[in-house]
Design an enzyme around this catalytic site. Sequence first.
Site, mmCIF file in Angstrom:
data_model
loop_
_atom_site.group_PDB
_atom_site.id
_atom_site.type_symbol
_atom_site.label_atom_id
_atom_site.label_comp_id
_atom_site.label_asym_id
_atom_site.label_seq_id
_atom_site.Cartn_x
_atom_site.Cartn_y
_atom_site.Cartn_z
ATOM 1 N N LYS A 175 32.991 -28.992 11.360
ATOM 2 C CA LYS A 175 33.087 -30.416 11.697
ATOM 3 C C LYS A 175 33.744 -31.119 10.513
ATOM 4 C CE LYS A 175 31.258 -34.167 10.825
ATOM 5 N NZ LYS A 175 32.218 -35.253 10.719
ATOM 6 N N GLU A 250 27.529 -29.144 -2.098
ATOM 7 C CA GLU A 250 28.403 -29.599 -3.189
ATOM 8 C C GLU A 250 28.423 -31.112 -3.104
ATOM 9 O OE1 GLU A 250 29.656 -28.265 -5.670
ATOM 10 O OE2 GLU A 250 29.301 -26.183 -5.101
ATOM 11 N N CYS A 284 35.240 -35.136 -6.389
ATOM 12 C CA CYS A 284 33.916 -34.937 -7.010
ATOM 13 C C CYS A 284 34.114 -34.661 -8.491
ATOM 14 C CB CYS A 284 33.161 -33.751 -6.422
ATOM 15 S SG CYS A 284 33.548 -33.378 -4.764
ATOM 16 N N GLU A 384 27.877 -42.550 -9.505
ATOM 17 C CA GLU A 384 29.177 -42.137 -8.959
ATOM 18 C C GLU A 384 29.812 -43.302 -8.197
ATOM 19 O OE1 GLU A 384 29.415 -39.163 -5.723
ATOM 20 O OE2 GLU A 384 30.991 -38.213 -6.925
HETATM 21 C C1 UN1 Z 1 36.699 -32.081 -5.450
HETATM 22 O O1 UN1 Z 1 36.672 -32.594 -6.578
HETATM 23 O O2 UN1 Z 1 36.248 -32.701 -4.486
HETATM 24 O O3 UN1 Z 1 39.285 -29.051 -9.280
HETATM 25 C C2 UN1 Z 1 37.320 -30.763 -5.252
HETATM 26 C C3 UN1 Z 1 39.865 -29.778 -8.508
HETATM 27 C C4 UN1 Z 1 40.269 -29.277 -7.152
HETATM 28 C C5 UN1 Z 1 39.112 -29.292 -6.212
HETATM 29 C C6 UN1 Z 1 38.320 -30.544 -6.322
HETATM 30 N N1 UN1 Z 1 40.836 -27.971 -7.246
HETATM 31 O O4 UN1 Z 1 40.104 -30.925 -8.816
#
Ligand code: UN1
Length: 499
Positions: A175, A250, A284, A384
């Site tokens: 999804k 995550e 993230c 955040e």
């Molecule tokens: C994310 O930050 O949501 O390391 C993933 C990175 C990418 C993946 C990020 N290869 O910034």
Amino acid sequence: MAEQHKNFIGGQWVEPSSGDYFENRNPAKQSDLIGLFPRSTREDLDRAVRAAKSGFEEWRRTPAPARGDVLRKVGDLLSTRKDEIARAATREMGKTLTETRGDVQEGIDTAYYAGVEGRRLFGHTVPSELRNKWAMSYRRPIGVCGLITPFNFPLAIPTWKMFPALVCGNSVIIKPAEDTPHTVQLLVEVLEEAGIPAGVVNLVHGLGEEIGAAIVEHPDIPVISFTGSTDIGSIIGQTCGRMHKRLSLEMGGKNAQIVMDDAELDLALEGVLWGAFGTTGQRCTATSRLLLHDRIHDQLLERLIERAKKLKLGYGLDEGVDVGPLIHEASRTKVQEYVEIGKTEGTLVLGGEVPTGNGLDDGFFFQPTIFTDIKPGSRMATEEIFGPVLSVIRFSDLDEAIHINNEVKYGLSSSLYTRDTVSAFRAFQEMDNGITYVNAPTIGAEAHLPFGGVKQTGNGHREGGWEVYEFYSETKVCYLDYSGKLQRAQIDNYDASPY
Ligand code: UN1
């Protein structure tokens, strides 16, 4: 009339049973309607679960190297369609074409890695404590995996979850985020073209609170993988705990880039510009705190403001654009709220406004924003934001910087700029993060290494690299005793043997 897209269930593209759809619009140009996507219900999900269960029965018996071959083919097809998929991803997600090309490349890397892993999937063979007895372990698939993916890496993150799940012999129901359903549809088209058998991959579009929740609560989906906010992750965690499901989370980050007084400042400057304002801060792993050593604080800050001021906002498919829009209005409202908080906790030195004119009024744009004089422990230093907002914090030695880095509830990535190897190794050892970079920004994880964070960023699992294959398989231990007699472990080898 905008195109009505479909779900993919049991090898067929099908309409949602409700007949309801939701709109997918370009975040840089709200007037651009990309399409209508199914607002699926529990009935659609039940259908997908039935298909996935029957697909699983065949797929789990397909030799893992043959499963890997399908993924290799997926890698080839994604390479051929890289530009087309990247353009579609920019149109619905907003980040620049350079970035979405990187996003698709990460999916290609993940596919080729998974292809090879089909020939590995190692177990262990170890000596038995008894004579004439064999002891070994191997990895078994689990069943139907429910994958719930975010908007910010519309191609890469679905592949991080889907490809290892498939190579391990599971079937999947995905999804995608309702903001970026089209990119995942293209990915599923690629899997179909590569010859994935019917029922092994199922795509069910819809809203998080409706179909996302239904996936988490479905009794016949024993594995859940989710990337998104820590708040939603904890609700999912409660349900999965109650239902004894295997869960990979995550979630959030509050990542810091630390710049020491011996750092190569040009490099540190490039790093923070990319880490904080790339993807409009919607990673993230985005840099949302910049920790500057007293001795270089004013100098680096001045240069940073000069450079950040020049970043060009716009539609990610237009030439020369550095920063795209935020994903939707709610996200921009959240950023604006934090700007107000920032004004009470520090000093606004750049941005802080919704830009107007130059074609920006039709999208969810926000100026790259920098606050200084932020105190460790304050809201701007710990929460955040998921937008182009950077909090600058001053420190006077490495111990203090490490302490500030660690005093947040998240622990995804961190970065240290220094020329000193002792400081570098101290950072590797002392920083409470799943990933620490030296002389590189907080973003830029590679597909063949484990990805994830400590503390409230995750729940102990990793995506990427070799570790994710543990998550999508169960260890089975097998003993074969060919001694022809009853041999009692822990007893006969000690009490009755001469050794
Ligand atoms: C994310 O930050 O949501 O390391 C993933 C990175 C990418 C993946 C990020 N290869 O910034």
